[in-house]
Design an enzyme around this catalytic site. Structure first.
Site, short mmCIF file in Angstrom:
data_model
loop_
_atom_site.label_atom_id
_atom_site.label_comp_id
_atom_site.label_asym_id
_atom_site.label_seq_id
_atom_site.Cartn_x
_atom_site.Cartn_y
_atom_site.Cartn_z
N TYR A 21 0.82 -1.23 0.00
CA TYR A 21 0.00 0.00 0.00
C TYR A 21 0.85 1.27 0.00
O TYR A 21 0.65 2.15 0.83
CB TYR A 21 -0.93 0.02 1.23
CG TYR A 21 -1.65 -1.28 1.47
CD1 TYR A 21 -2.70 -1.68 0.65
CD2 TYR A 21 -1.25 -2.13 2.50
CE1 TYR A 21 -3.35 -2.88 0.85
CE2 TYR A 21 -1.90 -3.34 2.71
CZ TYR A 21 -2.94 -3.71 1.89
OH TYR A 21 -3.57 -4.89 2.11
N TYR A 149 -11.94 -7.09 6.99
CA TYR A 149 -10.83 -7.19 6.03
C TYR A 149 -10.59 -8.67 5.74
O TYR A 149 -10.44 -9.47 6.66
CB TYR A 149 -9.55 -6.55 6.58
CG TYR A 149 -8.39 -6.77 5.64
CD1 TYR A 149 -8.25 -5.98 4.49
CD2 TYR A 149 -7.47 -7.80 5.83
CE1 TYR A 149 -7.24 -6.22 3.58
CE2 TYR A 149 -6.44 -8.03 4.93
CZ TYR A 149 -6.33 -7.23 3.81
OH TYR A 149 -5.32 -7.47 2.90
N ASP A 250 -13.12 -16.29 8.91
CA ASP A 250 -11.75 -15.95 8.50
C ASP A 250 -10.92 -15.80 9.78
O ASP A 250 -10.93 -14.76 10.42
CB ASP A 250 -11.80 -14.67 7.67
CG ASP A 250 -10.43 -14.17 7.27
OD1 ASP A 250 -9.43 -14.70 7.79
OD2 ASP A 250 -10.37 -13.24 6.45
N LYS A 279 -1.42 -16.60 8.09
CA LYS A 279 -0.51 -15.80 8.92
C LYS A 279 0.37 -16.62 9.87
O LYS A 279 1.49 -16.92 9.52
CB LYS A 279 -1.29 -14.71 9.64
CG LYS A 279 -1.79 -13.66 8.64
CD LYS A 279 -2.14 -12.33 9.27
CE LYS A 279 -2.14 -11.22 8.24
NZ LYS A 279 -3.45 -10.84 7.76
C1 LIG Z 1 -4.04 -10.78 6.49
C2 LIG Z 1 -5.43 -11.22 6.36
C3 LIG Z 1 -5.91 -11.77 5.15
C4 LIG Z 1 -5.06 -11.87 3.91
O1 LIG Z 1 -3.96 -12.72 4.05
P1 LIG Z 1 -2.73 -12.59 3.03
O2 LIG Z 1 -1.81 -13.69 3.44
O3 LIG Z 1 -2.16 -11.21 3.25
O4 LIG Z 1 -3.26 -12.75 1.66
C5 LIG Z 1 -7.22 -12.20 5.13
N1 LIG Z 1 -8.02 -12.10 6.20
C6 LIG Z 1 -7.59 -11.59 7.37
C7 LIG Z 1 -8.51 -11.55 8.55
C8 LIG Z 1 -6.28 -11.13 7.49
O5 LIG Z 1 -5.88 -10.58 8.65
#
Ligand SMILES: *Cc1c(COP(=O)(O)O)cnc(C)c1O
Length: 433
Positions: A21, A149, A250, A279
């Site tokens: 970004y 997000y 997520d 992550k």
């Molecule tokens: C970081 C994140 C993503 C995206 O993961 P990337 O490995 O950066 O593609 C998706 N959802 C959440 C909740 C995140 O924190």
């Protein structure tokens, strides 16, 4: 020829390399890291910084960890990568065995993806194919809550917050999804039963076109570091069951202990139909993620009506090197020390951060698990703030109005104190707004 002059490298970087970004005309300053070990980053300019970010929620066991290094070394001497089409290997099997020991009962069908965003794309594809298989292709829209997000790829972007996210730039190319209001009640508020009707409205009105609900459980991370009431998640689970909608959670940021529970869904005592992890999966060693579902969804998706196969297969799927490190990181999670580590961090953060909410420049202070957030009244000058933090010997990267940390679980009391003192010092340097 290797260029080992770090100052020249910084200059080259500024001209040629995009960072997350950032502008190619006027990029934010960048610091050159020489190495990282334990909970500290060492800059090429000599500073030693206590890490408050875990490299974006990932490095939960700290850097340069002997067990993770060993797993990587052992694997790379056998093979770094082979295609996953028609082949399998011990690292993938070990990783998924460790992972499914951690996931809720029944969540044991695993798609190994190459990044968080991709795992969200795969989860969305699963939900769409599920309804094609069940001969209800009109169920193809997604419902989410504002403030979320889910990644930077297109389907993931379509469920990011429509105001803060990147919607305005890509509106013409994004699928229109449905957005319920942000949860009004925080994690700590008393539950108000009337909140349920707001959510129910969306299901009553749209269930015939809804494939799935996509949410971050309990903590909305990059969309604003908000922590919401577990009953929203409970209600979503009930409504999804009642109206035949799949629930996708997520857990990419929240998974593996960060919120004080192994997965954030445990705060609400629910199990999703599809969950995404990423992550911290490799403890920040390399990119890897997974989309996890149950037998029913997996088998329905594989029904002849939708072609008999899940239509996704990245080149580096199941990368052995990443899986070997992930298997070891998950083994460490399975050993369970994270519980005490995260509880200790939570107590210290509560003690050292919550009282900062009294400062007039601070709008709110909140702590959940190993996450500490100061929400300021005004947006933060990132470049100036980072300069201060580096002088304090800490690595903290604010965004918007948020000054927040989520350190490695292995951080010491003294190191964590250094982080919170730097935050307190930053706050006291601000004039009341
Ligand atoms: C970081 C994140 C993503 C995206 O993961 P990337 O490995 O950066 O593609 C998706 N959802 C959440 C909740 C995140 O924190």
């Amino acid at each position: 020829m290797v260029n080992d002059d770090w100052q020249q490298q910084l200059q080259f970087d500024q001209q040629h390399i995009w960072h997350p970004y950032t502008s190619m005309i006027d990029p934010l300053p960048c610091y050159h890291v020489e190495s990282a070990a334990g909970c500290e980053l060492k800059l090429s300019s000599g500073e030693q910084l206590v890490d408050g970010m875990s490299s974006w929620w990932a490095a939960i066991h700290g850097y340069n960890h002997s067990r993770l290094n060993q797993a990587a070394h052992q694997q790379i001497d056998r093979m770094s990568h082979v295609m996953f089409g028609g082949l399998t290997h011990q690292p993938a099997v070990n990783m998924v065995q460790q992972l499914t020991q951690l996931t809720p009962a029944g969540m044991d069908r695993v798609f190994i993806a190459d990044s968080g965003s991709v795992s969200v794309e795969v989860a969305i594809k699963m939900s769409l194919q599920y309804w094609v298989s069940r001969q209800r292709p009109e169920k193809n829209q997604l419902l989410t809550i504002r403030g979320g997000y889910h990644g930077d790829t297109f389907a993931a972007m379509s469920v990011c917050d429509p105001v803060n996210g990147m919607h305005h730039l890509f509106k013409h190319a994004l699928r229109n999804q449905l957005f319920a209001e942000k949860p009004k009640l925080t994690f700590w508020d008393d539950w108000q039963p009337e909140q349920e009707s707001e959510l129910r409205h969306w299901f009553e009105r749209y269930h015939q076109q809804l494939a799935a609900v996509v949410v971050e459980p309990i903590v909305q991370g990059a969309g604003g570091m908000r922590m919401y009431h577990p009953n929203y998640l409970k209600q979503l689970r009930l409504l999804c069951d009642q109206y035949e909608v799949l629930l996708i959670v997520d857990e990419i940021a929240t998974g593996f202990g960060r919120t004080g529970k192994l997965f954030a869904c445990e705060h609400a005592d629910i199990t999703a139909d599809i969950m995404c992890v990423g992550k911290a999966l490799t403890s920040g060693y390399m990119t890897l993620a997974a989309t996890i579902t149950n037998q029913h969804v997996a088998e329905t998706v594989s029904h002849a009506n939708s072609g008999g196969a899940l239509m996704h297969g990245p080149t580096f799927m199941g990368n052995p090197l990443a899986c070997a490190v992930a298997a070891e990181s998950l083994t460490m999670i399975n050993e369970g020390h994270w519980r005490q580590q995260v509880a200790t961090i939570e107590q210290q953060l509560q003690h050292d951060l919550l009282s900062l909410a009294e400062h007039p420049a601070v709008k709110d202070a909140r702590v959940l698990g190993a996450i500490g957030v100061l929400e300021m009244e005004q947006s933060i000058d990132v470049a100036a703030a980072q300069k201060k933090f580096i002088a304090h010997g800490v690595w903290i990267r604010p965004f918007g109005r948020l000054l927040y940390i989520m350190p490695p679980y292995t951080i010491s009391v003294a190191q964590l104190k250094q982080l919170t003192l730097a935050m307190a010092d930053y706050v006291s340097s601000l004039k009341p707004s």
